[in-house]
Design an enzyme around this catalytic site. Structure first.
Site, PDB file in Angstrom:
ATOM      1  N   GLU A 132      18.106  -9.315  -4.336  1.00 24.72           N
ATOM      2  CA  GLU A 132      19.081  -9.618  -3.292  1.00 24.72           C
ATOM      3  C   GLU A 132      18.341 -10.084  -2.043  1.00 24.72           C
ATOM      4  OE1 GLU A 132      22.296  -9.740  -3.496  1.00 24.72           O
ATOM      5  OE2 GLU A 132      22.301  -9.050  -5.573  1.00 24.72           O
ATOM      6  N   SER A 189      32.671 -15.747  -5.194  1.00 25.56           N
ATOM      7  CA  SER A 189      33.282 -14.471  -5.560  1.00 25.56           C
ATOM      8  C   SER A 189      33.412 -13.590  -4.320  1.00 25.56           C
ATOM      9  CB  SER A 189      32.445 -13.770  -6.632  1.00 25.56           C
ATOM     10  OG  SER A 189      31.090 -13.762  -6.256  1.00 25.56           O
ATOM     11  N   ARG A 197      29.022 -20.005   5.345  1.00 27.34           N
ATOM     12  CA  ARG A 197      29.431 -20.889   4.249  1.00 27.34           C
ATOM     13  C   ARG A 197      30.942 -21.051   4.182  1.00 27.34           C
ATOM     14  NH1 ARG A 197      27.925 -17.277  -1.126  1.00 27.34           N
ATOM     15  NH2 ARG A 197      29.496 -15.676  -0.837  1.00 27.34           N
ATOM     16  N   TYR A 235      28.258 -30.050  -6.455  1.00 24.87           N
ATOM     17  CA  TYR A 235      28.549 -28.608  -6.420  1.00 24.87           C
ATOM     18  C   TYR A 235      28.024 -28.048  -5.108  1.00 24.87           C
ATOM     19  CZ  TYR A 235      28.901 -23.717  -7.457  1.00 24.87           C
ATOM     20  OH  TYR A 235      29.250 -22.396  -7.375  1.00 24.87           O
ATOM     21  N   ASN A 240      24.750 -16.920   0.241  1.00 23.96           N
ATOM     22  CA  ASN A 240      25.544 -15.958   1.031  1.00 23.96           C
ATOM     23  C   ASN A 240      24.852 -15.564   2.328  1.00 23.96           C
ATOM     24  OD1 ASN A 240      23.609 -14.000   0.364  1.00 23.96           O
ATOM     25  ND2 ASN A 240      24.805 -13.192  -1.341  1.00 23.96           N
ATOM     26  N   TYR A 246      15.199 -17.841  -0.387  1.00 24.52           N
ATOM     27  CA  TYR A 246      16.377 -17.263  -1.038  1.00 24.52           C
ATOM     28  C   TYR A 246      17.275 -18.382  -1.557  1.00 24.52           C
ATOM     29  CZ  TYR A 246      20.326 -14.242  -2.040  1.00 24.52           C
ATOM     30  OH  TYR A 246      21.350 -13.582  -2.681  1.00 24.52           O
ATOM     31  N   GLU A 249      20.983 -18.588  -8.234  1.00 22.50           N
ATOM     32  CA  GLU A 249      21.615 -19.245  -9.392  1.00 22.50           C
ATOM     33  C   GLU A 249      22.649 -20.281  -8.958  1.00 22.50           C
ATOM     34  OE1 GLU A 249      22.391 -16.162  -8.407  1.00 22.50           O
ATOM     35  OE2 GLU A 249      24.555 -16.439  -8.071  1.00 22.50           O
ATOM     36  N   LYS A 250      23.086 -20.218  -7.710  1.00 21.65           N
ATOM     37  CA  LYS A 250      24.028 -21.233  -7.221  1.00 21.65           C
ATOM     38  C   LYS A 250      23.409 -22.617  -7.300  1.00 21.65           C
ATOM     39  CE  LYS A 250      26.015 -17.816  -4.142  1.00 21.65           C
ATOM     40  NZ  LYS A 250      25.164 -16.714  -4.668  1.00 21.65           N
TER      41      LYS A 250
END
Ligand SMILES: *[C@@H]1O[C@H](CO)[C@@H](O)[C@H](O)[C@H]1NC(C)=O
Ligand SMILES: *[C@@H]1O[C@H](CO)[C@@H](O)[C@H](O)[C@H]1NC(C)=O
Ligand SMILES: *[C@@H]1O[C@H](CO)[C@@H](O)[C@H](O)[C@H]1NC(C)=O
Ligand SMILES: *[C@@H]1O[C@H](CO)[C@@H](O)[C@H](O)[C@H]1NC(C)=O
Length: 353
Positions: A132, A189, A197, A235, A240, A246, A249-250
């Site tokens: 994280e 999510s 963002r 995309y 976040n 950092y 997977e985005k």
């Protein structure tokens, strides 16, 4: 140009040297041992030394996974991490025998009592493991003066665990851009109106049509994830929180594996360029306003040639995502063998920002 492909991260010759040195030691000691025990046992002992040569994966280091029940390797790591010499266990009874303990931050950070409470054996290494970002890693100061190695997405970790990386093709390969029927997608999510963002998205969508997936929105089933996203030209790979290296997977999975062009929000452009080619993505910071970004995306939408240039790099590289925890544990094995006999990290919190 970017620097991190897995190719350059294979088994180091240093490890290999240690390994051969070890084999030599075993062989020599067996021979000497047999010699002193007399000729009667020579054959038997020699056989044993050959046997040990044939089974080079004799466990040397015991690594205890204190938390994190994911998949872990049984003494054999896949290429390019196939160094021998580590046994992995999640059996806490073996704590006092372990050479190293891997501790997943997220699962212990609520209380110091979640950490091993038994006195630490003198030579045992503790490995701090976190994927994280600092913004979403609670109580980092609990980890001060405890750990010996770090394992995270930060490039300067002792054990560097990227969410994905590029692999070089053998020679040059043709890539077919997936059939595009839609324009911009975003899957989110964790919707927090205070996040940059979300605010940026609210502004951007005034100027361009964006399909939103996630909670209370269009659904994106795991098994159809890449298939659905591949039909979009762009995309929104919006992180976040913004921290050095950092990049999650985005970018790697949702955008690159799906074969769309990522529009990224995260650390500065130069930071992305450490991992992926400059012409593989669009950075929100390349534009002074969301409106200008929207205008650029619509321009590309009408200009196939320019759009296709965002895929040129794919003739040389392919993206790979880190799906199995196994790989990180294997990297830890390798790093431990190269680690000095003493190392102490006074403050995780000061470094991990
Ligand atoms: C854990 O290790 C202990 C000590 O070797 C052993 O007695 C016990 O059966 C092990 N537990 C599991 C679940 O393997
Ligand atoms: C690349 O080529 C070499 C030699 O021909 C081969 O051994 C290797 O498996 C190839 N690697 C990939 C990823 O195709
Ligand atoms: C890639 O495509 C070009 C043009 O269609 C073709 O000439 C070439 O042989 C292809 N290369 C590979 C590796 O398939
Ligand atoms: C590991 O780190 C701790 C705390 O920083 C330190 O007390 C301990 O001596 C270190 N152990 C080794 C083997 O370096």
């Amino acid at each position: 140009m970017f620097v991190f492909t897995m190719e350059s991260r294979g088994q180091s010759s240093f490890v290999r040297k240690i390994y051969y040195f070890f084999i030599l030691q075993v062989t020599l000691s067996c021979v000497l041992f047999s010699f002193f025990r007399g000729s009667k046992n020579l054959v038997q002992e020699t056989d044993r030394s050959i046997d040990s040569l044939l089974k080079p994966d004799d466990p040397l280091l015991l690594i205890l996974l204190w938390t994190f029940s994911g998949q872990f390797p049984q003494n054999q790591c896949p290429h390019p991490f196939d160094t021998h010499g580590c046994t992995f266990t999640n059996n806490r009874s073996l704590y006092s025998l372990a050479d190293a303990v891997i501790i997943h931050h997220d699962e212990v950070c609520n209380s110091r009592n979640n950490l091993p409470q038994i006195k630490r054996p003198a030579k045992q290494y503790w490995i701090w493991f976190d994927l994280e970002s600092p913004t979403h890693s609670a109580n980092l100061n609990f980890m001060d003066k405890l750990f010996n190695l770090t394992m995270s997405y930060r490039v300067d970790s002792d054990i560097f665990l990227p969410y994905g990386w590029l692999e070089k093709h053998n020679g040059s390969q043709n890539f077919s851009i997936p059939v595009k029927t839609k324009l911009v997608a975003w899957a989110v999510s964790h919707w927090n109106p205070n996040f940059r963002r979300v605010q940026y998205y609210e502004e951007l969508k005034k100027h361009i049509n964006i399909d939103r997936y996630g909670r209370n929105q269009m659904s994106l089933p795991r098994e159809k994830h890449n298939e659905i996203l591949s039909t979009y030209k762009f995309y929104l790979a919006f992180e976040n929180s913004i921290h050095e290296d950092y990049i999650t997977e985005k970018l790697w999975d949702n955008s690159l594996i799906s074969g769309t062009v990522p529009v990224v929000m995260g650390p500065p452009r130069e930071n992305y360029e450490r991992f992926i080619p400059p012409d593989s993505f669009i950075h929100v910071d390349d534009f002074s306003t969301a409106q200008k970004l929207a205008a650029y995306l619509m321009e590309l939408d009408k200009d196939d040639k320019r759009y296709q240039q965002y895929f040129n790099w794919r003739s040389r590289y392919r993206p790979v995502v880190n799906v199995y925890w196994m790989l990180q544990y294997c990297q830890a094995c390798q790093a431990l063998k190269e680690a000095p006999s003493y190392r102490a990290i006074s403050s995780i919190a000061k470094w991990f920002k």
